[in-house]
Design an enzyme around this catalytic site. Sequence first.
Site, PDB file in Angstrom:
ATOM      1  N   GLU A 173       0.856  -1.138   0.056  1.00 14.37           N
ATOM      2  CA  GLU A 173      -0.186   0.001  -0.070  1.00 14.37           C
ATOM      3  C   GLU A 173       0.906   1.229   0.076  1.00 14.37           C
ATOM      4  OE1 GLU A 173      -2.861  -0.599   2.917  1.00 14.37           O
ATOM      5  OE2 GLU A 173      -4.143  -1.647   1.857  1.00 14.37           O
ATOM      6  N   GLU A 362      -5.353  -8.513  -1.426  1.00 19.27           N
ATOM      7  CA  GLU A 362      -6.092  -8.237  -0.067  1.00 19.27           C
ATOM      8  C   GLU A 362      -7.445  -7.818  -0.487  1.00 19.27           C
ATOM      9  OE1 GLU A 362      -4.710  -5.674   2.800  1.00 19.27           O
ATOM     10  OE2 GLU A 362      -2.705  -6.052   2.295  1.00 19.27           O
TER      11      GLU A 362
HETATM   12  C1  BG6 Z   1      -4.446  -3.175   4.675  1.00 14.38           C
HETATM   13  C2  BG6 Z   1      -3.259  -3.584   5.161  1.00 14.38           C
HETATM   14  O1  BG6 Z   1      -4.656  -1.740   4.609  1.00 14.38           O
HETATM   15  O2  BG6 Z   1      -5.619  -3.331   5.231  1.00 14.38           O
HETATM   16  C3  BG6 Z   1      -3.201  -4.797   6.013  1.00 14.38           C
HETATM   17  O3  BG6 Z   1      -2.409  -3.698   4.142  1.00 14.38           O
HETATM   18  C4  BG6 Z   1      -4.415  -4.495   7.085  1.00 14.38           C
HETATM   19  O4  BG6 Z   1      -1.931  -4.843   6.703  1.00 14.38           O
HETATM   20  C5  BG6 Z   1      -5.765  -4.500   6.201  1.00 14.38           C
HETATM   21  O5  BG6 Z   1      -4.462  -5.592   8.046  1.00 14.38           O
HETATM   22  C6  BG6 Z   1      -7.009  -4.546   6.987  1.00 14.38           C
HETATM   23  O6  BG6 Z   1      -6.901  -3.454   7.840  1.00 14.38           O
HETATM   24  P1  BG6 Z   1      -7.329  -3.570   9.416  1.00 14.38           P
HETATM   25  O7  BG6 Z   1      -6.779  -2.618  10.053  1.00 14.38           O
HETATM   26  O8  BG6 Z   1      -8.482  -4.098   9.546  1.00 14.38           O
HETATM   27  O9  BG6 Z   1      -6.207  -4.842   9.708  1.00 14.38           O
END
Ligand code: BG6
Length: 467
Positions: A173, A362
């Site tokens: 990111e 993701e």
């Molecule tokens: C992304 C990141 O922003 O979102 C991850 O690359 C992160 O590391 C994921 O865990 C979800 O965000 P969160 O805050 O719910 O863990």
Amino acid sequence: MNGKFPQHFLWGGAVAANQVEGAYQADGKGLSTSDLQPQGIFGAITPRTEGDSGIKDVAIDFYHRYPEDIALFAEMGFKCLRTSIAWTRIFPQGDEETPNEAGLAFYDRLFDEMAKYGIQPLITLSHYEMPYGLVKHYGGWGDRRTIDFFERYARTVFERYKHKVKHWLTFNEINMSLHAPFTGVGLPQESDKSAIYQAIHHQLVASAKAVKACHEIVPEGKIGNMLLGGILYPLSCKPEDLLETQRQNRDWLFFGDVQARGYYPAYMQRFFRENGIQVAITEEDRQTLRETIDFISFSYYMSGCVTADPEQYETARGNILDMVPNPHLASSEWGWQIDPIGLRYLLNVLYDRYQKPLFIVENGLGAKDRVEADGSIHDDYRINYLNDHLVQVAEAIDDGVEVMGYTSWGPIDLVSASKAEMSKRYGFIHVDRDDAGNGSLARRRKKSFFWYRDVIHSNGASLKDRR
Ligand code: BG6
């Protein structure tokens, strides 16, 4: 649903070292910026003393339990697992001449375990962490010397794992540094825009150097960037809203533009000029940037809206960014708006813009799970979320978009990035640990575990179009 996913589609899941491994001082590991943020990426920066005090120090103890976890991923039929290498296991302070053998040996063991089941690694070089030593002694990415330290690290791991790892990503990111500069580029949170963009420039140059090194060292290797795919819609069809949306989408597309095209896009000149931002870019930097990525990867959790009159609307904190809520969408328990069609739209936007293969690295739903008396967990909300997003991926593939794979976020419960919570769960596999760090760390299959296994085994044919 039938036949839309390509035959060798890389199905799997994604985690990050600092959110799963724990063992934050084991085998010579140095302190990373993540170790100084026990409350998550927006929390205070806390000097560390000896001993466990943050939930990430143990996390889900993947460092010791990975054989069990990899076996569970294999049971679901994973073709691919995305994780990151903790830079501080390899170069504990960041500026050493020689790497830490014990750290390198850990990832050898991990990749060998994955190979036993035919699970391909997809490895992020830097996922929300860097050696704290580089922040303390050099000012993080604000200093050009960090480019060389990163290149040494990247070349070291490419050489070491070139026969085991064929898919790489540079910075997780990369666009989020604009919003969380300590996490992204090791700068104080209150840094001004010139300092942040200068550090970002150094990181972009370092990313291009890693791309070049990967192409030289890893036979048949492919390397991509990683964007937070925070696609924004205009709140209305008012031309001013549309223009402001284009401007804000460029805030993050800028990173993809540089990494995929090899030069700064023209629109940044005006942006820098009008915002008084000075960035020192050498001729050599411009040459280096010409080495471009092989594919685009991104995270997608939600979309957001933009208005030219922000004072009239309340914003809500989503995945890193503050956005105006979309009145047509429902939200998760954490207020993240759920928009499967947005994923199809985003895939098309990125493919139209870059014509490079795309990898969704993701996507997932953070939710509270209830363990029933018999130990079962009925996470239909997660199944629905993932199902509906994957249906839209299939649609995008049908639109002609080249999609390499899909790794859902957090296939096993892990520590959340934004607030370092365990109770915000993404997994197909439950981990017995709460926000205070209590629990046996035992693993347990949720209902979604069996659902995802069927999706993978049927190559997407078991997905249901619920529209
Ligand atoms: C992304 C990141 O922003 O979102 C991850 O690359 C992160 O590391 C994921 O865990 C979800 O965000 P969160 O805050 O719910 O863990």
